[in-house]
Write a protein that holds these residues in place. Sequence first.
Motif, short mmCIF file in Angstrom:
data_model
loop_
_atom_site.label_atom_id
_atom_site.label_comp_id
_atom_site.label_asym_id
_atom_site.label_seq_id
_atom_site.Cartn_x
_atom_site.Cartn_y
_atom_site.Cartn_z
N LYS A 107 22.62 57.62 47.50
CA LYS A 107 23.51 58.31 48.44
C LYS A 107 24.56 57.35 49.01
O LYS A 107 25.72 57.70 49.14
CB LYS A 107 22.68 58.92 49.58
N SER A 108 24.15 56.12 49.30
CA SER A 108 25.08 55.13 49.84
C SER A 108 26.18 54.84 48.82
O SER A 108 27.37 54.78 49.16
CB SER A 108 24.35 53.82 50.16
N PHE A 109 25.77 54.66 47.54
CA PHE A 109 26.74 54.41 46.48
C PHE A 109 27.71 55.58 46.36
O PHE A 109 28.93 55.40 46.27
CB PHE A 109 26.01 54.18 45.15
N GLU A 110 27.14 56.80 46.40
CA GLU A 110 27.96 58.01 46.28
C GLU A 110 28.98 58.09 47.42
O GLU A 110 30.17 58.32 47.19
CB GLU A 110 27.03 59.23 46.32
N TRP A 111 28.50 57.88 48.63
CA TRP A 111 29.40 57.97 49.79
C TRP A 111 30.46 56.87 49.73
O TRP A 111 31.62 57.10 50.07
CB TRP A 111 28.60 57.85 51.10
N TYR A 112 30.06 55.68 49.32
CA TYR A 112 31.03 54.57 49.22
C TYR A 112 32.15 54.97 48.26
O TYR A 112 33.34 54.81 48.57
CB TYR A 112 30.31 53.30 48.72
N THR A 113 31.75 55.52 47.11
CA THR A 113 32.75 55.94 46.11
C THR A 113 33.67 57.01 46.69
O THR A 113 34.89 56.94 46.53
CB THR A 113 32.04 56.50 44.85
N GLU A 114 33.07 57.99 47.35
CA GLU A 114 33.89 59.10 47.88
C GLU A 114 34.84 58.62 48.99
O GLU A 114 36.01 59.00 49.02
CB GLU A 114 32.97 60.21 48.41
N ILE A 115 34.31 57.78 49.86
CA ILE A 115 35.15 57.30 50.99
C ILE A 115 36.30 56.45 50.47
O ILE A 115 37.44 56.58 50.92
CB ILE A 115 34.28 56.54 52.02
N THR A 116 36.01 55.60 49.47
CA THR A 116 37.08 54.76 48.92
C THR A 116 38.12 55.59 48.15
O THR A 116 39.24 55.14 47.92
CB THR A 116 36.54 53.64 48.00
N HIS A 117 37.73 56.80 47.74
CA HIS A 117 38.70 57.70 47.09
C HIS A 117 39.42 58.58 48.11
O HIS A 117 40.16 59.49 47.73
CB HIS A 117 38.00 58.57 46.04
N GLY A 118 39.17 58.35 49.38
CA GLY A 118 39.91 59.06 50.43
C GLY A 118 39.23 60.31 50.95
O GLY A 118 39.80 61.04 51.77
#
Lengths: 189, 126
Positions: A107-118
């Motif tokens: 979940k942390s990896f997923e959120w990191y990816t999503e947040i960095t994509h805006g």
Amino acid sequence: MRPIATTRSASGMPTGLLAVWWVVASEIVIFGGLLASYLMYRLSHDSWSEQAANTNTAIGATNTFVLLTSSFLAVSAHAAAEKGDGKKAARYLWYTIGGAMTFVAIKSFEWYTEITHGFTITSNTFWSFYYTAAGIHALHVIAGAFIMAIVAREAAKGLELHRVELIGIYWHFVDIVWIFLFPLLYIAK
Amino acid sequence: MSEQEHEHEHNYGKVYLILLVLLVVSILGPMLEIQVITLITAFGIAGVKALLVARKFMHINEAPKFISYVMTTCLVFMMLFFAGVSPDVMESSGDNWKKNLKMWLYSPPPAHHVSHAPEGHGSGGH
């Protein structure tokens, strides 16, 4: 003599078991309200499907697999505790905690990816719901893992084995919540 | 008794496998992009999975009957909330507002009250 009430005469069941079912009942209202609200907005906003298309189904499915497996491990711990095998029950509980940690890591990896994509919690209402629902669920996973560690430590010594069932019931409920979050957030696009 | 326990454990494995098969179906079904199949495979199967976990892992059917009643009552309250609020939330327009694709917009009432008022004299005696 233990200074606690161990059974409830009115309900005819152990106090701990009754308490955990009350927790589950209150959680149904919390998550139920959240999911019902999500559903209302999702159905009345076609534009949400554009946003939902950005969630990663593979990651959601992997996390569903992880939680289903951890639920199986939790019920295996319960079976071992029923036989009075505290060490085996503790071992299964630690495996379940491993599942919880894997879930949170993914979940942390997923959120990191999503947040960095805006895609942040303030991007729009869809993402607000997404982070709120998944975030509250993740907090439940973390809390469950902590409690499970305490129960596992005692169970390994052969103590308080009835608690293995109690934490198991809570854990299966957390699994059920995810079973509904998965299609809502990752499948319905 | 121990035979019964063994059977229980055996069932846990079987239930787990069924849950995994249902998970695969719930992922593959929506790939067909047919709305009815998506609804059945994603949400229908979610209901079946939840029921399996509640009955086989949480043993809700082995708990006293009132536990099932309490859980059902909570679910009914959730549905009441949905039924009570959704007709309003899912409306596309109402008094002084109209919903567009992404947000709710203020939509002023018909201007017939002010249309004939002389400039600089407010909205008249309404």
